[in-house]
Design a protein around this motif. Structure first.
Motif, short mmCIF file in Angstrom:
data_model
loop_
_atom_site.label_atom_id
_atom_site.label_comp_id
_atom_site.label_asym_id
_atom_site.label_seq_id
_atom_site.Cartn_x
_atom_site.Cartn_y
_atom_site.Cartn_z
N ALA A 216 -0.69 0.69 -2.82
CA ALA A 216 -0.54 1.62 -1.71
C ALA A 216 -1.45 2.82 -1.88
O ALA A 216 -2.00 3.34 -0.90
CB ALA A 216 0.92 2.07 -1.59
N ASP B 11 -4.06 4.05 0.90
CA ASP B 11 -3.63 5.24 1.61
C ASP B 11 -4.82 5.98 2.21
O ASP B 11 -5.81 6.25 1.55
CB ASP B 11 -2.89 6.18 0.65
CG ASP B 11 -2.27 7.36 1.39
OD1 ASP B 11 -1.69 7.14 2.46
OD2 ASP B 11 -2.40 8.50 0.90
N ARG C 11 -6.80 -5.48 7.55
CA ARG C 11 -5.36 -5.34 7.37
C ARG C 11 -4.71 -6.67 6.99
O ARG C 11 -3.73 -6.70 6.25
CB ARG C 11 -4.72 -4.78 8.64
CG ARG C 11 -5.12 -3.34 8.92
CD ARG C 11 -4.47 -2.83 10.17
NE ARG C 11 -5.16 -1.63 10.65
CZ ARG C 11 -4.81 -0.97 11.74
NH1 ARG C 11 -3.80 -1.37 12.46
NH2 ARG C 11 -5.50 0.09 12.12
N HIS D 286 -2.41 -7.03 3.79
CA HIS D 286 -1.06 -7.58 3.89
C HIS D 286 -0.88 -8.73 2.90
O HIS D 286 0.16 -8.85 2.25
CB HIS D 286 -0.78 -8.06 5.31
CG HIS D 286 -0.77 -6.96 6.32
ND1 HIS D 286 -0.80 -7.18 7.68
CD2 HIS D 286 -0.75 -5.60 6.16
CE1 HIS D 286 -0.79 -6.02 8.30
NE2 HIS D 286 -0.76 -5.05 7.42
N SER E 90 -0.52 -7.32 -0.55
CA SER E 90 0.78 -6.68 -0.77
C SER E 90 1.89 -7.70 -0.99
O SER E 90 2.85 -7.44 -1.71
CB SER E 90 1.12 -5.76 0.40
OG SER E 90 1.39 -6.51 1.58
N LEU F 214 6.88 -5.64 4.52
CA LEU F 214 5.78 -5.04 5.26
C LEU F 214 6.28 -4.27 6.48
O LEU F 214 5.86 -3.14 6.76
CB LEU F 214 4.80 -6.14 5.70
CG LEU F 214 3.65 -5.72 6.60
CD1 LEU F 214 2.74 -4.75 5.88
CD2 LEU F 214 2.87 -6.94 7.06
N GLY G 177 7.91 -0.97 5.57
CA GLY G 177 6.91 0.03 5.26
C GLY G 177 6.25 0.58 6.51
O GLY G 177 5.98 1.79 6.60
N ALA G 178 5.99 -0.30 7.48
CA ALA G 178 5.37 0.14 8.73
C ALA G 178 6.31 1.08 9.50
O ALA G 178 5.87 2.09 10.05
CB ALA G 178 5.01 -1.07 9.59
N ALA H 214 6.43 4.43 7.88
CA ALA H 214 5.23 5.21 8.22
C ALA H 214 5.36 5.82 9.61
O ALA H 214 4.96 6.97 9.83
CB ALA H 214 3.99 4.32 8.14
N ASP I 86 -0.68 2.42 11.22
CA ASP I 86 -1.77 1.51 10.90
C ASP I 86 -1.41 0.56 9.75
O ASP I 86 -2.29 0.07 9.05
CB ASP I 86 -3.04 2.29 10.56
CG ASP I 86 -2.85 3.23 9.38
OD1 ASP I 86 -1.75 3.25 8.79
OD2 ASP I 86 -3.81 3.94 9.05
N ARG I 87 -0.13 0.28 9.57
CA ARG I 87 0.27 -0.61 8.48
C ARG I 87 0.24 -2.08 8.88
O ARG I 87 0.18 -2.95 8.01
CB ARG I 87 1.68 -0.25 8.01
CG ARG I 87 1.81 1.14 7.40
CD ARG I 87 0.95 1.29 6.16
NE ARG I 87 1.12 2.56 5.50
CZ ARG I 87 2.01 2.81 4.56
NH1 ARG I 87 2.83 1.86 4.17
NH2 ARG I 87 2.09 4.00 4.00
#
Length: 277
Positions: free
Chosen positions: A10, A14, A23, A27, A30, A90, A93-94, A97, A225-226
């Protein structure tokens, strides 16, 4: 992302502005970092569903000379002996954010001239609302609600000569302002349209994620933008705050138009009864 090596990944990601293809790679990393650190760039591209050059460009965006250097930097995150924490999803986390993005807008509300801008937009007639490509969705939502409280809102979501015609017609009809939504990726044509609007004498208020955007009034809110494509929760909240300010600027007209709209929808049966909705 959770603590441990996912937290290290991350940190690398970042603040990076990644393309949708990049992305997809992020992904995959991750979700599969333990195995990804042993893959070649060709294998990683195959697993992530992208091209091998895309993997190389991704590594370079993160500041590495190429994928081997990125892989070398990732290996200690997994093999360094640290306990592996449970992996955060995922989507979680999005959403986290986006919560931070909304909190950012909440903290900055007093910095935005919403009251003054709402008064100006409520008074201008017609009110053109511009949004091209991905910004079309938020512009359409803004225009939809603004029409409930404003007598003449003109939505401009098509480029080319039709966009020029729409701006010119709005100015000729008495418009003094244009509201534009310009979110990444930024269409060149949207900036050209705003330059033309300025030549026509229109003042511009822009909802965007760039505080330095060249416009008289800038309402900036970060985008999420995740995920593979951006999400726009914070710009949407800001757009709704702007509509609210317009409603507050003309309370009697707002009340009359909303009551008229409710009568019309009741008479025509536009919506399902409340107990069925």
């Amino acid at each position: 992302m959770a603590d441990g090596y996912h937290g290290g990944l991350a940190v690398l990601l970042d603040g990076r502005r990644l393309s949708p293809v990049q992305r997809r790679i992020a992904h995959y990393l991750s979700e599969h970092l333990e195995e990804a650190i042993f893959l070649s760039s060709v294998e990683l591209a195959e697993r992530a569903g992208v091209s091998q050059p895309s993997v190389t460009r991704f590594a370079m965006v993160l500041g590495f000379a190429g994928y081997p250097e990125l892989r070398q930097a990732l290996r200690p995150l997994v093999l360094g002996g640290a306990a592996q924490a449970p992996q955060e999803s995922l989507l979680r986390g999005a959403i986290d954010a986006e919560i931070r993005n909304l909190a950012f807008v909440r903290e900055r509300l007093t910095a935005f001239p919403l009251k003054e801008l709402g008064e100006q937009l409520a008074a201008t007639e017609p009110l053109p609302v511009l949004g091209l490509r991905v910004s079309c969705g938020l512009a359409t939502t803004l225009a939809y609600y603004a029409r409930r409280i404003h007598p003449d809102v003109r939505l401009l979501t098509h480029g080319g000569s039709e966009l020029v015609d729409g701006l010119h017609a709005a100015r000729r009809a008495g418009a003094e302002w244009v509201v534009a939504v310009v979110l990444p990726r930024y269409p060149r044509e949207a900036l050209q349209a705003l330059e033309y609007a300025e030549k026509l004498g229109l003042r511009a208020a822009v909802i965007t994620d760039k505080p330095e955007f060249p416009a008289e009034v800038v309402l900036d809110a970060p985008v999420g933008d995740r995920l593979v494509f951006d999400s726009h929760a914070a710009p949407l909240a800001l757009a709704m705050a702007l509509v609210e300010a317009m409603a507050d600027a003309a309370p009697l007209r707002t009340q009359a138009r909303l009551e008229e709209y409710e009568r019309m929808t009741d008479e025509t049966g536009t919506f399902l009864p409340g107990d069925l909705a």
